[in-house]
Design a protein around this motif. Structure first.
Motif, PDB file in Angstrom:
ATOM      1  N   MET A 136      78.833 -36.472  14.390  1.00  0.00           N
ATOM      2  CA  MET A 136      79.268 -37.781  14.907  1.00  0.00           C
ATOM      3  C   MET A 136      78.114 -38.473  15.621  1.00  0.00           C
ATOM      4  N   SER A 137      78.050 -39.798  15.423  1.00  0.00           N
ATOM      5  CA  SER A 137      76.899 -40.539  15.921  1.00  0.00           C
ATOM      6  C   SER A 137      77.290 -41.555  16.986  1.00  0.00           C
ATOM      7  N   HIS A 138      76.643 -41.419  18.118  1.00  0.00           N
ATOM      8  CA  HIS A 138      76.865 -42.353  19.226  1.00  0.00           C
ATOM      9  C   HIS A 138      76.445 -43.755  18.805  1.00  0.00           C
ATOM     10  N   GLU A 139      75.326 -43.809  18.089  1.00  0.00           N
ATOM     11  CA  GLU A 139      74.784 -45.090  17.638  1.00  0.00           C
ATOM     12  C   GLU A 139      75.796 -45.819  16.750  1.00  0.00           C
ATOM     13  N   ASN A 140      76.391 -45.063  15.829  1.00  0.00           N
ATOM     14  CA  ASN A 140      77.357 -45.707  14.933  1.00  0.00           C
ATOM     15  C   ASN A 140      78.587 -46.192  15.694  1.00  0.00           C
ATOM     16  N   ARG A 141      78.990 -45.416  16.688  1.00  0.00           N
ATOM     17  CA  ARG A 141      80.165 -45.816  17.462  1.00  0.00           C
ATOM     18  C   ARG A 141      79.913 -47.173  18.125  1.00  0.00           C
ATOM     19  N   LEU A 142      78.744 -47.315  18.737  1.00  0.00           N
ATOM     20  CA  LEU A 142      78.442 -48.586  19.399  1.00  0.00           C
ATOM     21  C   LEU A 142      78.306 -49.700  18.368  1.00  0.00           C
ATOM     22  N   LYS A 143      77.717 -49.370  17.217  1.00  0.00           N
ATOM     23  CA  LYS A 143      77.588 -50.376  16.153  1.00  0.00           C
ATOM     24  C   LYS A 143      78.969 -50.897  15.744  1.00  0.00           C
ATOM     25  N   CYS A 144      79.921 -49.965  15.597  1.00  0.00           N
ATOM     26  CA  CYS A 144      81.283 -50.364  15.235  1.00  0.00           C
ATOM     27  C   CYS A 144      81.831 -51.375  16.239  1.00  0.00           C
ATOM     28  N   LEU A 145      81.592 -51.137  17.511  1.00  0.00           N
ATOM     29  CA  LEU A 145      82.120 -52.041  18.541  1.00  0.00           C
ATOM     30  C   LEU A 145      81.502 -53.435  18.415  1.00  0.00           C
ATOM     31  N   TYR A 146      80.205 -53.484  18.171  1.00  0.00           N
ATOM     32  CA  TYR A 146      79.567 -54.799  18.005  1.00  0.00           C
ATOM     33  C   TYR A 146      80.034 -55.472  16.712  1.00  0.00           C
ATOM     34  N   ASP A 147      80.250 -54.669  15.653  1.00  0.00           N
ATOM     35  CA  ASP A 147      80.790 -55.226  14.397  1.00  0.00           C
ATOM     36  C   ASP A 147      82.159 -55.863  14.651  1.00  0.00           C
ATOM     37  N   LEU A 148      83.012 -55.137  15.353  1.00  0.00           N
ATOM     38  CA  LEU A 148      84.375 -55.629  15.611  1.00  0.00           C
ATOM     39  C   LEU A 148      84.335 -56.958  16.353  1.00  0.00           C
TER      40      LEU A 148
END
Ligand code: 5AD
Ligand code: FES
Length: 345
Positions: free
Chosen positions: A177-189
Motif C-alpha cells: 500500500m502506498s501513502h503517495e497514492n492515497r494522497l493522490k486519490c484525495l487530490y483527484d477527488l
C-alpha cells in the motif's frame, strides 16, 4: 493556555509549538475552555442542528491488509458478504422513511463493485431519491473511476488519509500500500468536484504528537469538506490485537481543535467514539462535532462488518438506532434534522 486557544479561534491556526502544547495539555480547565470555544464556533454556524448520514456497509470483502482493520484480506476467520443493488436500494428506502437524506455506501476495496455496477446503483438511488446526497467510501480507485462515479451522481467521497506521515503510514500498512497514492486519490477527488472527506485514527499504534501535528497540517492543505476521526480500537484478528485503544480524551480534544481550525467543516461524532465510551457520541457533539452516522445496513450482516472489536449497534434495526440517537441528541439539547446536511458556504 487560554491565549493559545483564543489565537486558534481567531486565526484558525497555531504554530507547531503551540499545537504541541495544546495536544499534550492535561489541565482540565484548559481542556474545558477549548471544548467550550469549539462548541461556540459550532453553534455560530450550525446552531444545535445535528446532521445524520445513513451508513450502508455494502461489502466486507477487501483486497488490502491494513494492520489495524478487522476486515483485512488476511483475516480468514470471518464470513464475507456483499449487498446486491436491490439490497442497497432497500436500505435507502428504509432510511428515507426514517428521515435520512444522505446515504453513505461504505465497503472494503472489493473489485466486484465495478464502475458499471456502482454507476447503475448510483443512478437508481438518484432516480428514486432525488433530494438525497450520496457519499461513497470505497477506498482507492483511479481518477477515471472516480470521475465516472461523480458523473453518475455521487456527491461526496470519504477517504481517510489515516496518517500524514509516510513513516507512520508504513507501520500501519504493508508495503503493497502506498501513502503517495492515497494522497493522490484525495487530490483527484477534490479536483473532480467531490465534497471530499479525509481523516485519521486517534491513538493508532506508534502515533506521536508530531504525527498528529502533521495530520492537522495536511488537512489545512487539503481543505476537505468533511473530517472523520475516531479512536483506534483494536481488533482481535489483526496484527494490532494487543495494542491499546485510542482515548476518549484525546479524540475529544482533537474534535475541538478541528472545529476551531475548520469552523464550518462537517465533523462526525463517530461510532468508534461511541464504542470506547457509552456516551462518546454525545461528548463528541458537545466538543464540536455536527454529524452522526447511524447504521442502515441489514441487521443480518452488521456483525460481519467488524473493523474493530465491540462495535456498537450491530444488533439494532435502523429505526432503533435512529430513535436512540434522536433521544441521545435531545438529552444534550441538540436536534437531528431532516436535511442533506451540506457544508455551510
Ligand atoms: N479502529 C478504529 N478505526 C478503524 N478503521 C479501520 N480499522 C479501525 C480500527 N481498528 C477506520 C479507518 C478507516 C475507516 C473506515 O475505519 O480509519 O478509514
Ligand atoms: Fe444504534 Fe443507539 S445508535 S442503538
Amino acid at each position: 493556555m487560554n491565549n493559545i486557544i483564543e489565537k486558534l479561534k481567531k486565526t484558525q491556526d497555531l504554530d507547531d509549538n503551540e499545537l504541541r502544547q495544546l495536544l499534550e495539555c492535561q489541565n482540565t480547565d484548559d481542556i474545558e475552555y477549548l471544548r467550550k470555544s469549539a462548541e461556540m464556533v459550532r453553534q455560530e454556524h450550525y446552531g444545535k442542528d445535528v446532521y445524520i448520514r445513513g451508513l450502508i456497509e455494502i461489502s466486507n470483502f477487501c483486497k488490502n491488509n491494513c494492520y489495524y482493520c478487522g476486515i483485512r484480506a488476511g483475516n480468514k476467520n470471518t464470513d464475507r458478504y456483499r449487498l446486491s443493488s436491490e439490497q442497497i436500494l432497500d436500505c435507502c428506502k428504509n432510511g428515507y422513511a426514517l428521515g435520512f437524506r444522505t446515504f453513505v455506501l461504505q465497503g472494503g476495496e472489493d473489485a466486484y463493485y465495478s464502475d458499471e455496477l456502482l454507476c447503475s446503483i448510483l443512478t437508481q438511488i438518484k432516480n428514486n431519491f432525488p433530494d438525497c446526497a450520496v457519499t461513497l467510501s470505497l477506498g482507492e480507485r483511479s481518477y477515471e473511476s472516480y470521475k465516472k462515479l461523480y458523473d453518475a451522481g455521487a456527491d461526496r467521497y470519504l477517504l481517510r488519509h489515516e496518517t500524514a506521515s509516510p513513516e507512520h503510514y508504513s507501520r500501519l500498512h504493508p508495503d503493497s500500500m502506498s501513502h503517495e497514492n492515497r494522497l493522490k486519490c484525495l487530490y483527484d477527488l477534490k479536483k473532480i468536484g467531490f465534497q471530499t472527506g479525509s481523516g485519521f485514527m486517534v491513538g493508532s499504534p506508534f502515533q506521536t504528537t508530531d504525527n498528529l501535528i502533521a495530520d492537522l497540517r495536511f488537512l489545512q492543505k487539503l481543505k476537505p469538506a468533511m473530517i472523520g476521526i475516531g479512536p483506534f480500537v483494536s481488533h482481535h484478528e489483526t496484527p494490532f490485537a494487543d495494542f491499546e485503544n485510542g482515548t476518549l480524551e484525546l479524540t475529544l480534544k482533537l474534535i475541538s481543535i478541528l472545529r476551531l481550525m475548520f469552523p464550518k467543516v462537517l465533523l462526525p461524532s463517530t461510532t468508534a467514539l461511541g464504542t470506547i465510551s457509552p456516551t462518546g457520541r454525545e461528548k463528541g457533539i458537545l466538543a464540536g462535532a455536527n454529524v452522526v452516522m447511524p447504521n442502515l445496513s441489514p441487521v443480518m450482516f452488521r456483525k460481519l462488518y467488524s473493523l474493530y472489536d465491540d462495535k456498537i449497534c450491530t444488533g439494532e434495526e435502523a429505526a432503533e438506532c435512529r430513535n436512540c440517537l434522536n433521544n441521545r441528541m435531545l438529552s444534550i439539547g441538540y436536534n437531528i434534522v431532516v436535511s442533506r446536511g451540506d457544508i455551510k458556504e
